[in-house]
Scaffold this motif. Structure first.
Motif, PDB file in Angstrom:
ATOM      1  N   ARG A   8      26.844  -5.180  29.663  1.00 49.12           N
ATOM      2  CA  ARG A   8      27.245  -5.329  31.063  1.00 49.12           C
ATOM      3  C   ARG A   8      28.250  -4.249  31.435  1.00 49.12           C
ATOM      4  NH1 ARG A   8      31.417  -7.817  34.005  1.00 49.12           N
ATOM      5  NH2 ARG A   8      32.416  -8.457  32.064  1.00 49.12           N
ATOM      6  N   LYS A   9      28.044  -3.642  32.577  1.00 52.59           N
ATOM      7  CA  LYS A   9      28.957  -2.621  33.102  1.00 52.59           C
ATOM      8  C   LYS A   9      30.168  -3.339  33.685  1.00 52.59           C
ATOM      9  CE  LYS A   9      28.531   1.663  35.666  1.00 52.59           C
ATOM     10  NZ  LYS A   9      28.756   2.453  34.455  1.00 52.59           N
ATOM     11  N   THR A  10      31.367  -3.002  33.225  1.00 45.60           N
ATOM     12  CA  THR A  10      32.569  -3.727  33.653  1.00 45.60           C
ATOM     13  C   THR A  10      33.374  -3.000  34.726  1.00 45.60           C
ATOM     14  OG1 THR A  10      33.815  -2.749  31.828  1.00 45.60           O
ATOM     15  CG2 THR A  10      32.801  -4.914  31.432  1.00 45.60           C
ATOM     16  N   ALA A  11      32.980  -1.760  35.040  1.00 43.39           N
ATOM     17  CA  ALA A  11      33.703  -1.009  36.071  1.00 43.39           C
ATOM     18  C   ALA A  11      32.719  -0.161  36.868  1.00 43.39           C
ATOM     19  CB  ALA A  11      34.759  -0.104  35.428  1.00 43.39           C
ATOM     20  N   ASN A  12      33.052   0.077  38.131  1.00 43.88           N
ATOM     21  CA  ASN A  12      32.248   0.985  38.948  1.00 43.88           C
ATOM     22  C   ASN A  12      32.305   2.392  38.366  1.00 43.88           C
ATOM     23  OD1 ASN A  12      31.821  -1.123  40.739  1.00 43.88           O
ATOM     24  ND2 ASN A  12      33.263  -0.349  42.269  1.00 43.88           N
ATOM     25  N   THR A  26      28.361   3.151  30.292  1.00 43.23           N
ATOM     26  CA  THR A  26      28.226   1.864  29.615  1.00 43.23           C
ATOM     27  C   THR A  26      26.791   1.507  29.250  1.00 43.23           C
ATOM     28  OG1 THR A  26      30.088   1.090  30.948  1.00 43.23           O
ATOM     29  CG2 THR A  26      28.789  -0.594  29.821  1.00 43.23           C
ATOM     30  N   ALA A 138      29.927  -2.229  38.973  1.00 46.96           N
ATOM     31  CA  ALA A 138      30.213  -3.172  37.890  1.00 46.96           C
ATOM     32  C   ALA A 138      29.235  -4.330  37.988  1.00 46.96           C
ATOM     33  CB  ALA A 138      31.648  -3.678  38.000  1.00 46.96           C
ATOM     34  N   ASN A 139      28.944  -4.925  36.873  1.00 51.03           N
ATOM     35  CA  ASN A 139      28.020  -6.040  36.689  1.00 51.03           C
ATOM     36  C   ASN A 139      26.562  -5.619  36.720  1.00 51.03           C
ATOM     37  OD1 ASN A 139      29.918  -8.086  36.140  1.00 51.03           O
ATOM     38  ND2 ASN A 139      30.428  -8.112  38.311  1.00 51.03           N
ATOM     39  N   TRP A 141      23.585  -4.212  34.444  1.00 54.85           N
ATOM     40  CA  TRP A 141      23.438  -4.536  33.024  1.00 54.85           C
ATOM     41  C   TRP A 141      22.159  -3.966  32.432  1.00 54.85           C
ATOM     42  CZ3 TRP A 141      19.029  -7.402  32.312  1.00 54.85           C
ATOM     43  CH2 TRP A 141      18.599  -8.225  33.365  1.00 54.85           C
TER      44      TRP A 141
END
Length: 147
Positions: A8-12, A26, A138-139, A141
């Motif tokens: 999961r991508k946690t940051a823009n 990511t 973010a978010n 995936w």
């Protein structure tokens, strides 16, 4: 034995005024020698209607990949089309809905890896260079089914 990996991508992440494909910070997964995987990538993004956005996946040398966009999207030329490719690093473009307008797409595919370990790597950039922010949010995936 089947195993699912979820990233999961946690940051823009932002690209501005560039059509050069860059590795997503990511959204990547390690591939073992001779491994076969299926993958899904849920991408939340925004991009201007001038810049649009392009995506590609790269895989290790000697691997084969086939992937596409799940659904019927408008490519950067404005055509309604089902987009797919079977070449590592080949970009597919999609229209942006406007700066600040959240857009979603699903990318799906398979990789049959060869004799070289390496990564399944999402890449992206603006399709037309413009001084505006193109953002993968973010978010987003990547899910990899290892078989």
């Amino acid at each position: 034995l089947t195993r699912i990996e979820f990233i999961r991508k946690t940051a823009n992440e932002t690209v501005n005024n560039s059509t050069t494909l860059q590795n997503d910070d990511t959204l990547l997964a390690a591939l073992a020698v001779s491994e076969v995987v299926a993958f899904q990538c849920s991408v939340h993004f925004d991009s201007s209607t001038v810049a649009d956005i392009q995506f590609a996946f790269t895989v290790p040398a000697a691997a084969t990949i086939r992937w596409g966009m799940a659904g019927d999207y408008r490519n950067a030329a404005g055509s309604s089309t089902a987009l797919a490719t079977d070449t590592s690093g080949t970009a597919l473009s999609v229209v942006g809905s406007g700066a600040g307008t959240l857009t979603h797409l699903m990318l799906v595919g398979t990789v049959v890896n060869g004799a070289n370990a390496g990564n399944l790597q999402l890449q992206w950039a603006q399709n037309t260079a413009e001084v505006s922010d193109t953002i993968v949010r973010a978010n987003s995936w990547l899910s990899v089914l290892r078989v």
